[in-house]
Design a protein around this motif. Structure first.
Motif, PDB file in Angstrom:
ATOM      1  N   UNK A  76       0.824  -1.215   0.000  1.00 52.50           N
ATOM      2  CA  UNK A  76       0.000   0.000   0.000  1.00 52.50           C
ATOM      3  C   UNK A  76       0.860   1.268   0.000  1.00 52.50           C
ATOM      4  N   UNK A  77       0.434   2.249  -0.802  1.00 47.37           N
ATOM      5  CA  UNK A  77       1.096   3.559  -0.817  1.00 47.37           C
ATOM      6  C   UNK A  77       0.023   4.588  -0.481  1.00 47.37           C
ATOM      7  N   UNK A  78       0.186   5.283   0.646  1.00 48.11           N
ATOM      8  CA  UNK A  78      -0.852   6.222   1.082  1.00 48.11           C
ATOM      9  C   UNK A  78      -0.481   7.673   0.806  1.00 48.11           C
ATOM     10  N   UNK A  79       0.654   7.870   0.128  1.00 48.56           N
ATOM     11  CA  UNK A  79       1.106   9.251  -0.089  1.00 48.56           C
ATOM     12  C   UNK A  79       2.138   9.315  -1.212  1.00 48.56           C
ATOM     13  N   UNK A  80       2.295  10.533  -1.736  1.00 48.12           N
ATOM     14  CA  UNK A  80       3.415  10.822  -2.603  1.00 48.12           C
ATOM     15  C   UNK A  80       4.574  11.315  -1.745  1.00 48.12           C
ATOM     16  N   UNK A  81       5.788  10.922  -2.099  1.00 49.01           N
ATOM     17  CA  UNK A  81       6.991  11.501  -1.474  1.00 49.01           C
ATOM     18  C   UNK A  81       7.718  12.284  -2.565  1.00 49.01           C
ATOM     19  N   UNK A  82       7.761  13.612  -2.376  1.00 45.42           N
ATOM     20  CA  UNK A  82       8.345  14.492  -3.398  1.00 45.42           C
ATOM     21  C   UNK A  82       9.791  14.803  -3.018  1.00 45.42           C
ATOM     22  N   UNK A  83      10.726  14.384  -3.873  1.00 43.09           N
ATOM     23  CA  UNK A  83      12.158  14.584  -3.613  1.00 43.09           C
ATOM     24  C   UNK A  83      12.643  15.849  -4.306  1.00 43.09           C
TER      25      UNK A  83
END
Lengths: 447, 447
Positions: A76-83
């Motif tokens: 499961x992925x509950x978010x975007x991680x912006x690098x």
């Protein structure tokens, strides 16, 4: 529900295999033809983008009772991680209600689905390439090579789930009055890999959809079960920063150091991956009709290949199966009615998700890095919490609902106009969460 | 000018044959392949629309010195003749300078052009169907039937002039990053015939392009040399008034009596023609690229099939040849440069004439019967006479000039906006030819 028929499915990919399971379950004799070797025995080609299963996809899997077996492989992925280039990472929750999308490797999912299909009794015919189709019989001409001997195999129905370059559709394209288009983006993609840590764990947060957004190009990473990540670099084919220009190890390392500095220790085989893996293209195909009389029907990419930026390609293909099954339940042996209603319901939705996917590249590669975009998301979230019946954000409607894509596109356009007006409010940064703004949105969404 | 090469042209239609003449003239060895019998020995199929040669077409014919031989078969048309249901006929001059377009039968033109090409030394290979193409050699796979023996024939260059459903383009379509679309109108057409009078003369004015406009459907008639007219009925495939619905002799006669009463004595074989001749479809195809390396190039309908409502299909195809020849003169043996420049110049023009042709159905079938449209034409003509450097009407720019189609489309859009503003002037019917209106147009075209 239906008289048992002799059915061929072209394509042992995700849509073909799941469709075969449905058709077998309701009593048909089902054979799936694929030109490739048994996918359980081959390495995938290094040109895959990880899949994100969302609500529509789960529905089709759950309705036939196999969702839970797939969930065991999905992360499961509950978010975007912006690098960002300074090494910092910011997170953006998916879904106003905290929904997740699920990362899964194409190869892993395809293999288990073929296993499951065989348990249901579906027959797979691998390494049997379809060279031609007789639509009106219908029959398939199958053989090892185009100039060798072909076998003509008759069926009651043929389903084309053989992908963006479908052989079944290619034959339909030669029919009079068959509309068709294929359009390639000037952008390609390449698979890279973040391996697992020595202890088998993920090197970065596995429950995030990682994005390095840079406007014209971007890098993404989605977790695999084995601790690795499948990364995809999207970049123009030609131009200043492009696959054509970044053609030496020196340029490649310089490029990554400049734009993706925090990946330095994550992608140890960068040079090998980049120069070994193919650069793949991104095509949108649209066509109509999707069926030929009561004999042949197209599903999935064969009917509507889309670009991957909304993560809906497989989900839309699975939803085709849900609709086909709904029409079968409704019309039974009247296959003419089944096919006609299927294509009339799904064609506008195929066009809508094509358009939405096309647009979403801008959102992923540019807007996710934009402060005003984040502010807009916060305003939307607050308004949705206050007036849930008035506002479901576009992303949620596409990803976490079963509402038609056509509705998402239409309401999304209306919402865009409203948000443009809201964001033009003087001092919106200071007063974004005031009652005044919420009331302005309430008025703008009246009717 | 160029090193002599061994060249194949696919398609012995109008564009293929004329291209072959050009290539032969500059010293190449040229063979033209066509799946059909020698067109000088066959009846045309009853599905043709007469051609209207205009300025662009004449240029390509005249540049190679064969225009005058074609003129002997062509009938000048200097006006539209609009037929109303009350039996009255009104005339609309083509061209502010009194230009004519030239009616010619497709069969007649094609036959004489094959004769001329043979005089030049072009070799024709009829009844030799192309089954496949190897783009990178390049070579053609030619044979009598798909499952029989094929012959592989190598060439230095291959030109695809094999029409809207080009086999050469079909192979290019399988290349990565090849954009393609085919779109069919919901409208079909059928050939009918007005025979010559007993004394061999034309029953109606031979120097007019005859139109019976009715909005969704229309009838047209163009003169032939032998005293007959080739008529074309354009009508929706489905719907209230449609080829699907008008399916009995009774309905057909009733339909013609109601909408085309003055054709009663003109088309004696109406019932036979209507039920014997096929209903043909109307397709627009667009693609890119038009060339493969320095080896293969598409021209004419193979590159850009358009609907016939601007009478520019053949003219645009001939203009492709003019451009190809211009690039050959410029770049000599650098075929890469020839092909690249050819496609970069012609592709936007192909798209522009596709769009203009699409729009012109409305003009022909609806606006020609509209009083305000006629008034607008009069205003344009007057303004052009006063300020010729300020205004060349769109029809003239497309039909009677060699200016690029892209320019016609862009300037045409600007002119449409100007005319919308002019026509919205209060009491325009009374004061259309006043100094005030002319000055208003002058101001609106300032920049």
């Amino acid at each position: 529900m239906q008289k048992s028929l002799n059915i061929a499915v072209a394509g042992a990919g995700l849509v073909g295999t799941l469709l075969a399971i449905y058709l077998k379950k309701i009593g048909h004799h089902v054979q799936v033809f694929d030109k490739n070797k048994d996918i359980r025995e081959i390495e995938f080609s290094g040109k895959s983008i990880n899949l994100a299963i969302s609500t529509r996809g789960w529905k089709t899997l759950d309705d036939i009772g196999i969702g839970d077996r797939i969930r065991q492989l999905a992360i499961p992925m509950d978010k975007r991680a912006i690098h960002k280039v300074d090494g910092s990472v910011t997170h953006q929750k998916y879904g106003v209600d905290g929904g997740s999308i699920y990362s899964i490797s194409r190869g892993g999912l395809n293999r288990i689905m073929v296993d499951i299909a065989e348990e249901f009794g579906v027959e797979f015919k691998f390494e049997r390439k379809i060279w031609d189709v007789n639509l009106s019989e219908p029959s398939l001409f199958v053989g090892k090579s185009e100039r060798g001997d072909w076998e003509e195999l008759p069926f009651d129905k043929i389903f084309g789930a053989d992908g963006a370059f479908s052989k079944i559709r290619a034959r339909m394209q030669k029919q009079n009055r068959f509309d068709y288009s294929q359009y390639f983006l000037p952008l390609g993609y390449k698979e890279l890999r973040i391996p697992a840590s020595a202890d088998g764990t993920h090197k970065i947060d596995k429950n995030s959809f990682h994005i390095w957004p840079h406007g014209d190009f971007m890098l993404i990473a989605l977790a695999n079960e084995d601790g690795s990540f499948t990364c995809t670099l999207f970049m123009p084919f030609e131009g200043e920063i492009s696959f054509e220009n970044i053609n030496t190890e020196e340029k490649l390392l310089h490029f990554f150091a400049e734009y993706f500095p925090d990946t330095k220790d994550l992608i140890p085989e960068l040079t090998t991956d980049y120069f070994k893996n193919p650069t793949s293209s991104l095509v949108t195909t649209q066509c109509f009709p999707w069926t030929y009389q009561d004999k042949v029907a197209l599903l999935g990419d064969a009917a509507h290949a889309i670009v991957p930026f909304y993560g809906q390609g497989m989900n839309a293909g699975f939803e085709d199966i849900t609709e086909m099954y709904r029409q079968i339940q409704k019309h039974g042996d009247d296959w003419q009615a089944v096919f006609e209603n299927y294509e009339n319901v799904r064609k506008p939705n195929g066009d809508a998700i094509a358009e939405l996917s096309f647009r979403n590249f801008i959102e992923m590669s540019t807007k996710t890095a934009d402060e005003m975009f984040l502010l807009q998301k916060k305003i939307e979230a607050k308004f949705t919490a206050l007036y849930p019946e008035r506002w479901l954000p576009l992303y949620d409607r596409v990803t976490f609902s079963l509402r038609p894509y056509t509705e998402a596109l239409a309401i999304g356009d209306m919402q865009r106009d409203v948000m443009n007006e809201i964001m033009a409010t003087p001092n919106i940064r200071e007063k974004w969460d005031t009652e005044e703004i919420m009331q302005k949105m309430y008025q703008l969404t009246e009717n």
